[in-house]
Write a protein that holds these residues in place. Sequence first.
Motif, mmCIF file in Angstrom:
data_model
loop_
_atom_site.group_PDB
_atom_site.id
_atom_site.type_symbol
_atom_site.label_atom_id
_atom_site.label_comp_id
_atom_site.label_asym_id
_atom_site.label_seq_id
_atom_site.Cartn_x
_atom_site.Cartn_y
_atom_site.Cartn_z
ATOM 1 N N GLY A 232 0.775 -1.233 0.000
ATOM 2 C CA GLY A 232 0.000 0.000 0.000
ATOM 3 C C GLY A 232 0.802 1.277 0.000
ATOM 4 N N PHE A 233 2.103 1.202 -0.242
ATOM 5 C CA PHE A 233 2.967 2.388 -0.224
ATOM 6 C C PHE A 233 3.297 2.820 -1.652
ATOM 7 C CE2 PHE A 233 4.482 0.176 3.791
ATOM 8 C CZ PHE A 233 3.614 0.884 4.609
ATOM 9 N N SER A 234 3.137 4.096 -1.941
ATOM 10 C CA SER A 234 3.327 4.610 -3.301
ATOM 11 C C SER A 234 4.579 5.468 -3.437
ATOM 12 C CB SER A 234 2.097 5.420 -3.724
ATOM 13 O OG SER A 234 1.882 6.505 -2.821
ATOM 14 N N ASP A 235 5.492 5.400 -2.484
ATOM 15 C CA ASP A 235 6.695 6.225 -2.522
ATOM 16 C C ASP A 235 7.441 6.056 -3.841
ATOM 17 O OD1 ASP A 235 6.008 5.244 0.226
ATOM 18 O OD2 ASP A 235 7.499 6.731 0.797
ATOM 19 N N GLN A 236 7.884 7.167 -4.398
ATOM 20 C CA GLN A 236 8.689 7.159 -5.607
ATOM 21 C C GLN A 236 10.151 7.346 -5.227
ATOM 22 O OE1 GLN A 236 6.403 10.311 -7.592
ATOM 23 N NE2 GLN A 236 5.796 8.798 -9.114
ATOM 24 N N VAL A 237 10.999 6.497 -5.757
ATOM 25 C CA VAL A 237 12.423 6.479 -5.409
ATOM 26 C C VAL A 237 13.237 6.863 -6.627
ATOM 27 C CG1 VAL A 237 14.331 5.040 -4.598
ATOM 28 C CG2 VAL A 237 12.019 4.689 -3.685
ATOM 29 N N GLN A 238 14.143 7.787 -6.450
ATOM 30 C CA GLN A 238 15.028 8.207 -7.532
ATOM 31 C C GLN A 238 16.294 7.335 -7.559
ATOM 32 O OE1 GLN A 238 14.004 10.653 -9.699
ATOM 33 N NE2 GLN A 238 12.128 10.627 -8.460
ATOM 34 N N GLY A 239 16.846 7.155 -8.755
ATOM 35 C CA GLY A 239 18.121 6.471 -8.890
ATOM 36 C C GLY A 239 18.054 4.972 -8.947
ATOM 37 N N ALA A 240 16.836 4.404 -9.008
ATOM 38 C CA ALA A 240 16.685 2.949 -9.042
ATOM 39 C C ALA A 240 15.842 2.495 -10.229
ATOM 40 C CB ALA A 240 16.071 2.453 -7.733
ATOM 41 N N GLY A 241 15.733 3.347 -11.235
ATOM 42 C CA GLY A 241 15.003 2.967 -12.431
ATOM 43 C C GLY A 241 13.563 3.428 -12.439
ATOM 44 N N ALA A 242 12.942 3.301 -13.627
ATOM 45 C CA ALA A 242 11.577 3.803 -13.824
ATOM 46 C C ALA A 242 10.559 3.070 -12.957
ATOM 47 C CB ALA A 242 11.195 3.692 -15.288
ATOM 48 N N LEU A 243 10.822 1.806 -12.659
ATOM 49 C CA LEU A 243 9.847 1.029 -11.897
ATOM 50 C C LEU A 243 9.537 1.679 -10.557
ATOM 51 C CD1 LEU A 243 8.253 -1.658 -11.977
ATOM 52 C CD2 LEU A 243 10.189 -2.714 -10.805
ATOM 53 N N LEU A 244 10.568 2.011 -9.785
ATOM 54 C CA LEU A 244 10.360 2.644 -8.478
ATOM 55 C C LEU A 244 10.111 4.150 -8.586
ATOM 56 C CD1 LEU A 244 12.814 0.930 -5.982
ATOM 57 C CD2 LEU A 244 10.367 1.247 -5.681
ATOM 58 N N ARG A 245 10.526 4.728 -9.688
ATOM 59 C CA ARG A 245 10.344 6.177 -9.838
ATOM 60 C C ARG A 245 8.951 6.537 -10.331
ATOM 61 N NH1 ARG A 245 13.995 6.915 -13.475
ATOM 62 N NH2 ARG A 245 12.524 6.992 -15.220
ATOM 63 N N ASP A 246 8.411 5.722 -11.242
ATOM 64 C CA ASP A 246 7.193 6.133 -11.954
ATOM 65 C C ASP A 246 6.010 5.201 -11.786
ATOM 66 O OD1 ASP A 246 8.750 8.235 -13.021
ATOM 67 O OD2 ASP A 246 9.373 6.987 -14.727
ATOM 68 N N HIS A 247 6.193 4.050 -11.128
ATOM 69 C CA HIS A 247 5.114 3.059 -11.076
ATOM 70 C C HIS A 247 4.810 2.649 -9.628
ATOM 71 C CE1 HIS A 247 5.066 2.309 -15.453
ATOM 72 N NE2 HIS A 247 6.329 2.638 -15.371
#
Length: 247
Positions: A232-247
């Motif tokens: 249930g967490f939607s945090d976006q992470v930079q520097g680890a690819g589009a999957l964690l950044r945008d999805h």
Amino acid sequence: MTNAVGPRAVFGVIVPSTNTVVEHDYWTAAVPGIGYRTGSMYIPRPAMDSDRDFEALLGQIRGSLDAAVRDVLTAEPDRMVMGMSAETFWGGVEGNAAFERRLREATRLPVTTGAGSCRAALRELGCERIAVFSPYQPVADREVGRFFTEAGFRVASVTGLRCPTATDIAKVRHDRIRELVLSLDAPDIEAIVQVGTNLSFVAQADALEAELGKPVIAINTATLWHALRTHGFSDQVQGAGALLRDH
């Protein structure tokens, strides 16, 4: 509040005792309020330089999994994450499902595995034709290819680095990985997937993704993404690819 360092959630993470990369990758992602409690599966004989030795390594993992899970459960985690991947691909789609069922029944927790996370990530990204690479021997690469094929993906290739020991996986140089990834890329390849959680690839995958203009999925990114999103967490992470950044 789960605890002071994980007020949103604590994820239990199971890794082989030879693994030095998973914890680094998860903490580097620095998702606020998420903590980790890692348990180790004891690997006294890390050789994996043949199919026979690789299967013996899996035997050690299977023999020590229950103790590692037992230890992690004492920290009262909210989810169990498998920070190892080969065993989660074994036996194809049904083998993965059986592994996940066994872990859910043993822990009474939601479960994230490497194989399941990669499947979910590829579906999220809309990719069908893939190339895969690993640190494994052929016996394990066949199981990886079987899983992805049974899951509905078109597998162009599964290429193993044939690391001689489990600890050597973490020693693979980035220039060697880059050379391999570039050799796997082709116009008809929609995504490149890396498996083998002790292979350091998260930041490099992000850079290669930008260079190639297509998804390059590191398995440690996929498992963290799956654990977060299904919890249930939607945090976006930079520097680890589009999957964690945008999805």
